[in-house]
Design a protein around this motif. Structure first.
Motif, mmCIF file in Angstrom:
data_model
loop_
_atom_site.group_PDB
_atom_site.id
_atom_site.type_symbol
_atom_site.label_atom_id
_atom_site.label_comp_id
_atom_site.label_asym_id
_atom_site.label_seq_id
_atom_site.Cartn_x
_atom_site.Cartn_y
_atom_site.Cartn_z
ATOM 1 N N PRO A 1 0.853 -1.200 0.000
ATOM 2 C CA PRO A 1 0.000 0.000 0.000
ATOM 3 C C PRO A 1 0.886 1.246 0.000
ATOM 4 C CG PRO A 1 0.202 -0.843 2.221
ATOM 5 C CD PRO A 1 0.978 -1.795 1.339
ATOM 6 N N HIS A 2 0.290 2.384 -0.088
ATOM 7 C CA HIS A 2 1.056 3.628 -0.152
ATOM 8 C C HIS A 2 1.441 4.096 1.255
ATOM 9 C CE1 HIS A 2 0.208 4.086 -4.412
ATOM 10 N NE2 HIS A 2 -1.071 3.831 -4.150
ATOM 11 N N GLY A 3 2.630 4.728 1.352
ATOM 12 C CA GLY A 3 3.061 5.369 2.595
ATOM 13 C C GLY A 3 3.357 4.409 3.722
ATOM 14 N N ASN A 4 4.015 3.286 3.462
ATOM 15 C CA ASN A 4 4.347 2.326 4.510
ATOM 16 C C ASN A 4 5.732 1.773 4.236
ATOM 17 O OD1 ASN A 4 4.437 -0.336 5.954
ATOM 18 N ND2 ASN A 4 2.355 0.294 6.557
ATOM 19 N N ALA A 5 6.481 1.540 5.311
ATOM 20 C CA ALA A 5 7.850 1.040 5.149
ATOM 21 C C ALA A 5 7.882 -0.311 4.461
ATOM 22 C CB ALA A 5 8.540 0.948 6.506
ATOM 23 N N GLY A 6 6.821 -1.103 4.684
ATOM 24 C CA GLY A 6 6.777 -2.437 4.083
ATOM 25 C C GLY A 6 6.037 -2.471 2.760
ATOM 26 N N THR A 7 5.983 -1.349 2.082
ATOM 27 C CA THR A 7 5.273 -1.285 0.797
ATOM 28 C C THR A 7 5.823 -2.310 -0.193
ATOM 29 O OG1 THR A 7 4.690 1.054 1.044
ATOM 30 C CG2 THR A 7 4.830 0.205 -1.192
ATOM 31 N N LEU A 8 4.934 -2.891 -0.975
ATOM 32 C CA LEU A 8 5.345 -3.818 -2.026
ATOM 33 C C LEU A 8 5.495 -3.084 -3.359
ATOM 34 C CD1 LEU A 8 3.032 -6.928 -1.418
ATOM 35 C CD2 LEU A 8 5.423 -6.643 -0.752
ATOM 36 N N ASP A 9 6.609 -3.349 -4.030
ATOM 37 C CA ASP A 9 6.815 -2.903 -5.402
ATOM 38 C C ASP A 9 6.443 -4.092 -6.284
ATOM 39 O OD1 ASP A 9 7.647 -1.806 -7.796
ATOM 40 O OD2 ASP A 9 9.758 -2.282 -7.449
ATOM 41 N N VAL A 10 5.354 -3.964 -7.043
ATOM 42 C CA VAL A 10 4.796 -5.098 -7.783
ATOM 43 C C VAL A 10 4.905 -4.851 -9.281
ATOM 44 C CG1 VAL A 10 2.756 -6.546 -8.141
ATOM 45 C CG2 VAL A 10 3.185 -5.508 -5.887
ATOM 46 N N ALA A 11 5.274 -5.887 -10.016
ATOM 47 C CA ALA A 11 5.280 -5.854 -11.480
ATOM 48 C C ALA A 11 4.856 -7.231 -11.977
ATOM 49 C CB ALA A 11 6.657 -5.486 -12.031
ATOM 50 N N ALA A 12 4.205 -7.281 -13.138
ATOM 51 C CA ALA A 12 3.727 -8.551 -13.690
ATOM 52 C C ALA A 12 3.782 -8.509 -15.207
ATOM 53 C CB ALA A 12 2.298 -8.842 -13.215
ATOM 54 N N HIS A 13 3.684 -9.689 -15.793
ATOM 55 C CA HIS A 13 3.739 -9.768 -17.247
ATOM 56 C C HIS A 13 3.016 -11.029 -17.718
ATOM 57 C CE1 HIS A 13 5.374 -8.673 -21.182
ATOM 58 N NE2 HIS A 13 5.637 -9.966 -21.386
ATOM 59 N N TYR A 14 2.323 -10.909 -18.852
ATOM 60 C CA TYR A 14 1.672 -12.047 -19.495
ATOM 61 C C TYR A 14 2.520 -12.495 -20.674
ATOM 62 C CZ TYR A 14 -1.532 -14.545 -22.589
ATOM 63 O OH TYR A 14 -2.095 -15.476 -23.432
ATOM 64 N N LEU A 15 2.843 -13.800 -20.769
ATOM 65 C CA LEU A 15 3.646 -14.353 -21.854
ATOM 66 C C LEU A 15 2.760 -15.279 -22.692
ATOM 67 C CD1 LEU A 15 5.637 -14.227 -19.132
ATOM 68 C CD2 LEU A 15 7.300 -15.042 -20.799
ATOM 69 N N PRO A 16 2.526 -14.951 -23.958
ATOM 70 C CA PRO A 16 1.690 -15.815 -24.793
ATOM 71 C C PRO A 16 2.396 -17.124 -25.125
ATOM 72 C CG PRO A 16 2.656 -14.058 -26.109
ATOM 73 C CD PRO A 16 3.017 -13.771 -24.678
ATOM 74 N N SER A 17 1.616 -18.106 -25.555
ATOM 75 C CA SER A 17 2.182 -19.388 -25.955
ATOM 76 C C SER A 17 3.101 -19.207 -27.147
ATOM 77 C CB SER A 17 1.059 -20.371 -26.299
ATOM 78 O OG SER A 17 1.562 -21.507 -26.949
ATOM 79 N N ALA A 18 4.184 -19.980 -27.183
ATOM 80 C CA ALA A 18 5.119 -19.918 -28.308
ATOM 81 C C ALA A 18 4.696 -20.834 -29.443
ATOM 82 C CB ALA A 18 6.527 -20.298 -27.841
ATOM 83 N N THR A 19 3.733 -21.737 -29.214
ATOM 84 C CA THR A 19 3.352 -22.711 -30.235
ATOM 85 C C THR A 19 1.887 -22.625 -30.623
ATOM 86 O OG1 THR A 19 2.896 -24.391 -28.527
ATOM 87 C CG2 THR A 19 5.114 -24.328 -29.443
ATOM 88 N N SER A 20 1.128 -21.738 -30.038
ATOM 89 C CA SER A 20 -0.300 -21.657 -30.340
ATOM 90 C C SER A 20 -0.759 -20.211 -30.264
ATOM 91 C CB SER A 20 -1.114 -22.512 -29.364
ATOM 92 O OG SER A 20 -2.500 -22.302 -29.538
ATOM 93 N N ALA A 21 -1.700 -19.880 -31.165
ATOM 94 C CA ALA A 21 -2.268 -18.529 -31.149
ATOM 95 C C ALA A 21 -3.442 -18.420 -30.195
ATOM 96 C CB ALA A 21 -2.714 -18.141 -32.562
#
Length: 473
Positions: free
Chosen positions: A252-272
């Protein structure tokens, strides 16, 4: 103009050796194509396979015609019809005995008609019944094809135009055949039409094969268009449901234990196809934070709509304050009662920034990885079976105290290729090998880039999601 029976006779016969070589090549190629046709396994719902099989059938028919024509070329042209002694026995009518090419000549001066043996077989007519006069030929045709033949014959006899067209006949045995007719007028010394000759070819099987190719191609094209539409809908639905934030998120905002979060979606390499993978992170009403990743079986709009239902329910229950363990139980019940049966796996974490405690539960899902001081390990998972696998399943939950600088890695199962050579444990070891780099990274987004560099080019059969949370921002 000479009769058709002599018009195509070459001045010098072809060398027997060259024709034999062509016949051998044609037979060999025909055998190879037939072998490919036999090896083509076709399912009822396999439009691609039906199209390939139809193409093979069409190629076989073409090669059969070529072999027959080369055989006629080797044997030379038959004698004139006047010299032919028509057999008294009725011709065979089996598919293997049907001849593809026959000839005819209608003499307008004497009303004599000459048919080859092959033409009697094509029309399914007994030689004892005699050949059909030109004005009675139309009686064997489909009613809608009769005006065509009348127009062609009139143009040929009156205007001298050659005939080149197709029509359908109904034989005496009720079989329908498609014939291709090529004919020309024969002129006397005064330039008047004395007779008309024609070569008729039974192209029924050829047209049937071409129709099968056309229909299967059209069916395949429709399936492709449907697949493209479903893919577009699945992508749009996925983009509408997955979190709108891109890059890093601080919770959350304004806390020493704040989490820095990032994410990503990876599509299939063999299927659409788009799968049912999800990720999410949001701040809850009591100041804690929720982190989750999960996956539903299946692909396309069905899986994506199911994912939307699950993620919506998960967000609502997390905001209502339901703990991760009971929350998984409710998700399992929701999936059980869904009109689209499926299985799912998920991990749900609730992070209390004031206490720096992570409470989490899982449902048949890879446990989060905890990276601390350059080394990493998998968290010990509490009890939890796949969502939708059993009725009334109970899901445990576990707690883990985190420290500033810790890195959490959540991912779905499709991140690493699963095969004989690679297992889930191998993928986990590859992620843990990145622990020193994760600890040295300046942000969660940098950690996600490292995962993409490591696994982005993998031949994954499924799509995947990865979420990284760094304690202390």
């Amino acid at each position: 103009m000479p009769s058709h029976l002599f018009a195509d006779r070459p001045a010098q016969p072809p060398e027997p050796g060259s024709v034999d070589a062509l016949i051998s090549q044609t037979r060999r190629l025909r055998g190879e194509v037939d072998a490919v046709r036999r090896d083509t396994v076709v399912d009822d719902d396999d439009a691609q396979g039906r199209w390939q099989r139809a193409l093979c059938d069409l190629a076989v028919h073409h090669l059969d015609d070529l072999g027959e024509h080369l055989g006629q070329l080797k044997e030379g042209l038959p004698p004139a019809p006047e010299a032919i002694e028509l057999p008294q026995a009725a011709p065979e009518t089996g598919p293997e005995a049907q001849t593809r090419v026959g000839s005819a000549e209608w003499n307008l001066l004497t009303d004599e008609v000459s048919w080859s043996d092959e033409l009697f077989q094509i029309f399914g007519r007994s030689p004892e019944a005699g050949p059909l006069p030109l004005d009675e030929l139309g009686s064997t045709l489909f009613s809608e094809d009769q005006p065509l033949l009348t127009a062609w014959v009139t143009a040929c006899l009156v205007d001298g135009k050659p005939i080149d067209g197709e029509f359908r006949i109904v034989r005496a045995d009720g079989r329908v055949r498609t014939l291709h007719m090529r004919g020309e007028p024969v002129l006397d010394s005064d330039g008047c039409t004395a007779s008309m000759w024609a070569v008729l070819r039974d192209v029924s099987e050829l047209r049937r094969s071409q129709r099968a190719v056309r229909e299967s191609r059209d069916s395949l094209q429709r399936r492709r268009e449907i697949a493209q539409t479903e893919h577009r809908l699945a992508v749009e639905l996925q983009e509408a449901v997955l979190p709108p934030w891109r890059g890093s998120l601080r919770l959350p905002h304004g806390n020493a234990g704040t989490l820095d979060v990032a994410a990503h979606y990876l599509p299939s390499a063999t299927s659409a196809l788009i799968g049912g993978d999800w990720y999410d992170a949001l701040e809850l009403s009591d100041g804690s934070s929720m982190l989750t990743v999960g996956d539903l079986t299946g692909h396309g709009v069905t899986a994506t709509s199911g994912m939307a239902m699950m993620l919506g329910a998960l967000r609502g229950m997390a905001m209502a304050g339901i703990e991760p363990g009971p929350l998984m139980g409710w998700l399992n019940q929701l999936l059980e009662t869904s009109v689209q049966p499926a299985l799912g796996s998920a991990v749900c974490c609730r992070y209390d920034a004031d206490r720096q405690v992570l409470t989490w539960a899982q449902a048949g899902h890879p446990a989060p990885l905890l990276i601390r001081h350059g080394s990493g390990r998998s968290l010990l998972p509490p009890e939890g079976v796949l969502l939708g696998a059993t009725s009334g399943a109970v899901y445990g939950q576990a707690e883990e105290r985190l420290e500033l600088g810790d890195v959490l890695v959540l991912r779905t199962d499709g991140l690493t290729p699963r095969s004989i050579e690679f297992s889930r444990a191998d993928g986990t070891e590859r992620l843990l090998a990145l622990a020193p780099r994760f600890s040295a990274a300046r942000s969660a987004q940098d950690c996600v880039r490292m995962v993409i560099e490591e696994f982005g080019e993998s031949e994954r059969e499924d799509d995947a999601c990865v979420l990284v949370a760094r304690v202390g921002g």
